[in-house]
Design an enzyme around this catalytic site. Structure first.
Site, mmCIF file in Angstrom:
data_model
loop_
_atom_site.group_PDB
_atom_site.id
_atom_site.type_symbol
_atom_site.label_atom_id
_atom_site.label_comp_id
_atom_site.label_asym_id
_atom_site.label_seq_id
_atom_site.Cartn_x
_atom_site.Cartn_y
_atom_site.Cartn_z
ATOM 1 N N ASP A 184 -21.734 -10.659 -21.388
ATOM 2 C CA ASP A 184 -21.532 -11.385 -20.136
ATOM 3 C C ASP A 184 -21.536 -12.869 -20.438
ATOM 4 O O ASP A 184 -22.228 -13.341 -21.338
ATOM 5 C CB ASP A 184 -22.585 -11.015 -19.090
ATOM 6 N N GLU A 223 -32.965 -12.026 -10.221
ATOM 7 C CA GLU A 223 -34.048 -12.194 -11.188
ATOM 8 C C GLU A 223 -34.983 -13.292 -10.705
ATOM 9 O O GLU A 223 -34.801 -13.852 -9.622
ATOM 10 C CB GLU A 223 -33.462 -12.538 -12.553
#
Length: 249
Positions: free
Chosen positions: A44, A135
């Site tokens: 990513d 997150e």
């Protein structure tokens, strides 16, 4: 997750302070675990990787990639076009992800911004479902869950998911850690039945304990930037043909 240029120092400091907890005592991987060597490799990227050499990434084994598209309702990756279209042109299955900032706006508002700025999906076998990166708060360590209670966080994620589903026809993949999920959602079981899990855990022993509600991971982020591919290193839990089926829906 791959860091943006303007955010890299702050977010990496926050990451370094919590990595032991997030990885449950593990260490970052340099190589793919032997037991997972046959699984398709992916990565990513964000603006931190700038213009990516996609033919090189593919030659090193990349088969899929997630590209950061947006954050909150105010940021769009300036390299998104080169990264998203370039990876597809090189023959990679690719998708877009959104970095959630739940204290800035609603899940619905951020989902709309994401889909309108690259987070779409189509059933062509080359486009991965949109992904939600959720997150610990990299901007305020004292509000690591963005000031939201477990219930409000679950509601925020549900709002984001429902709007992505309405706009694209797919439920988003959820990127998280088990530690975050327990801390900030109360280990909610609300999403495991219809959302693919993209789990971050940097440990040679494997992906480890899953968040509540999930029986298996779909993507495992096993290294945060020290592997052979640009950005963070990932594995898909299946064959290459299964990866394309997952993309197609």
């Amino acid at each position: 997750m791959a860091r943006d240029l303007k955010q890299s120092r702050r977010r990496n400091r926050a990451f370094a302070a919590s990595v032991a907890a997030l990885a449950l005592g593990g260490t970052a991987l340099v190589e793919i675990p032997v037991s997972a060597a046959a699984r398709p490799k992916g990565h990513d990227v964000s603006s931190h990787q700038k213009k990516v050499n996609w033919s090189s990434a593919k030659s090193k084994g990349a088969r899929f990639v997630y590209v950061k598209a947006t954050e909150s309702t105010t940021y769009r990756n300036p390299y998104f076009g080169q990264q998203y279209n370039g990876s597809r042109n090189a023959g990679l299955v690719r998708g877009a992800y959104h970095f959630a900032v739940p204290d800035k706006s609603s899940g619905k508002a951020q989902a709309r911004y994401f889909v309108n700025n690259g987070g779409g999906w189509r059933a062509d076998g080359w486009t991965l479902p949109p992904a939600l990166d959720i997150e610990y708060n990299p901007y305020d360590k004292k509000r690591k869950c963005y000031g939201l209670s477990d219930g409000r966080m679950v509601g925020w994620i549900k709002s984001f998911s429902d709007e992505v589903k309405r706009l694209t026809g797919r439920r988003p993949v959820i990127y998280t850690t088990t530690h975050w999920w327990k801390t900030c959602t109360g280990n909610s079981t609300a999403f495991g039945g219809n959302h693919a899990l993209w789990l971050a855990r940097y440990n040679s022993a494997g992906a480890g304990e899953l968040p509540a509600g999930w029986k298996f991971w779909t993507i495992w982020q096993h290294d945060n930037g020290s592997g052979s591919l640009p950005g963070d290193q990932n594995l898909f839990n299946g064959s290459t043909s299964r990866l394309k089926k997952f993309a197609k829906g």
